[in-house]
Design an enzyme around this catalytic site. Structure first.
Site, PDB file in Angstrom:
ATOM      1  N   SER A  34      -2.998  -7.450   3.168  1.00 12.39           N
ATOM      2  CA  SER A  34      -3.179  -7.379   4.893  1.00 12.39           C
ATOM      3  C   SER A  34      -3.421  -8.658   5.455  1.00 12.39           C
ATOM      4  CB  SER A  34      -4.354  -6.419   5.116  1.00 12.39           C
ATOM      5  OG  SER A  34      -4.042  -4.988   4.241  1.00 12.39           O
ATOM      6  N   LYS A  73     -18.015  -4.989   7.405  1.00 15.62           N
ATOM      7  CA  LYS A  73     -16.560  -5.481   7.465  1.00 15.62           C
ATOM      8  C   LYS A  73     -16.319  -5.579   8.954  1.00 15.62           C
ATOM      9  CE  LYS A  73     -14.509  -5.362   2.958  1.00 15.62           C
ATOM     10  NZ  LYS A  73     -13.223  -5.071   2.379  1.00 15.62           N
ATOM     11  N   HIS A 115       0.601  -1.074  -0.078  1.00 20.26           N
ATOM     12  CA  HIS A 115      -0.034  -0.121   0.052  1.00 20.26           C
ATOM     13  C   HIS A 115       0.787   1.312  -0.045  1.00 20.26           C
ATOM     14  CE1 HIS A 115      -3.050  -2.699   2.319  1.00 20.26           C
ATOM     15  NE2 HIS A 115      -3.541  -2.530   1.161  1.00 20.26           N
TER      16      HIS A 115
HETATM   17  O1  PNS Z   1      -8.835  -2.566   0.614  1.00 22.73           O
HETATM   18  P1  PNS Z   1     -10.137  -2.986  -0.287  1.00 22.73           P
HETATM   19  O2  PNS Z   1     -10.651  -3.730   0.992  1.00 22.73           O
HETATM   20  O3  PNS Z   1      -9.954  -3.916  -1.191  1.00 22.73           O
HETATM   21  O4  PNS Z   1     -10.836  -1.747  -0.536  1.00 22.73           O
HETATM   22  C1  PNS Z   1     -12.160  -2.168  -1.122  1.00 22.73           C
HETATM   23  C2  PNS Z   1     -12.815  -0.574  -1.450  1.00 22.73           C
HETATM   24  C3  PNS Z   1     -12.814   0.272   0.054  1.00 22.73           C
HETATM   25  C4  PNS Z   1     -12.245   0.255  -2.187  1.00 22.73           C
HETATM   26  C5  PNS Z   1     -14.344  -0.917  -1.681  1.00 22.73           C
HETATM   27  O5  PNS Z   1     -14.969  -1.935  -0.926  1.00 22.73           O
HETATM   28  C6  PNS Z   1     -15.296   0.403  -1.798  1.00 22.73           C
HETATM   29  O6  PNS Z   1     -15.195   1.321  -2.501  1.00 22.73           O
HETATM   30  N1  PNS Z   1     -16.400   0.091  -0.742  1.00 22.73           N
HETATM   31  C7  PNS Z   1     -17.191   1.515  -0.371  1.00 22.73           C
HETATM   32  C8  PNS Z   1     -18.718   0.954  -1.090  1.00 22.73           C
HETATM   33  C9  PNS Z   1     -18.577   1.294  -2.542  1.00 22.73           C
HETATM   34  O7  PNS Z   1     -18.526   2.204  -3.056  1.00 22.73           O
HETATM   35  N2  PNS Z   1     -19.063   0.047  -3.395  1.00 22.73           N
HETATM   36  C10 PNS Z   1     -19.449   0.434  -4.684  1.00 22.73           C
HETATM   37  C11 PNS Z   1     -18.093   0.021  -5.541  1.00 22.73           C
HETATM   38  S1  PNS Z   1     -18.271  -1.772  -6.037  1.00 22.73           S
END
Ligand code: PNS
Length: 157
Positions: free
Chosen positions: A127, A40, A16
């Protein structure tokens, strides 16, 4: 260009941090956005994850940190961002990342998703892997900065 680099960062790894450093060179302002989603169940609270990121990225000037809940695209819009940055490791990341990018494009066609390929030495890193190795007593010192390792060991003990 204002760019958002979103993620769970539970906790942030060298992978990251590498993406943060590289995207801060491309963006005028980079907002690292920590997902604070009650669905989560993260190991670290959003505040802890933010603190660890801030501590680790102290040297970078054009960077801000925030926690967000709800839709990423709303957070990006509210913060004047025109791009979302995501790191890509292997082909296995692609399907999920492509789905998210297309969904976000439907939600707001003006915000682009930019993929940055991982540096080769971090291609294996996640992670979840870090937490698993640490839980079973393995060394994670090549995977996360010392300050984060200290907090992780405290947390899982
Ligand atoms: O580090 P990660 O867990 O792969 O990140 C995932 C993240 C935070 C980018 C994704 O879960 C997210 O954008 N969540 C917010 C909800 C959202 O906007 N969902 C619609 C897009 S699929």
């Amino acid at each position: 260009m204002i760019a958002v680099y979103p993620g769970s960062f539970d906790p942030a790894t060298y992978g990251h941090i590498d993406i943060i450093e590289r995207s801060a060179k491309i963006a005028d302002k980079l907002i690292v956005a920590v997902l604070n989603n009650s669905a989560k169940q993260p190991l670290f609270s959003a505040q802890e994850r933010l603190d660890m990121l801030k501590e680790t990225c102290k040297g970078i000037d054009n960077i801000e940190f925030a926690a967000f809940s709800g839709l990423l695209i709303d957070f990006a819009k509210n913060n004047g961002a025109s791009a979302v940055i995501r790191g890509l490791r292997a082909v296995s990341d692609f399907e999920y990342e492509f789905q998210m990018a297309l969904t976000n494009k439907i939600l707001d066609e003006k915000i682009e998703t930019l993929f940055i390929s991982t540096s080769a030495q971090y291609a294996y890193l996640s992670s979840s892997i870090v937490k698993e190795v640490a839980r079973f007593g393995g060394s994670v010192s090549s995977m996360i900065p010392d300050a984060i390792e200290k907090r992780l060991l405290q947390k899982i003990r």
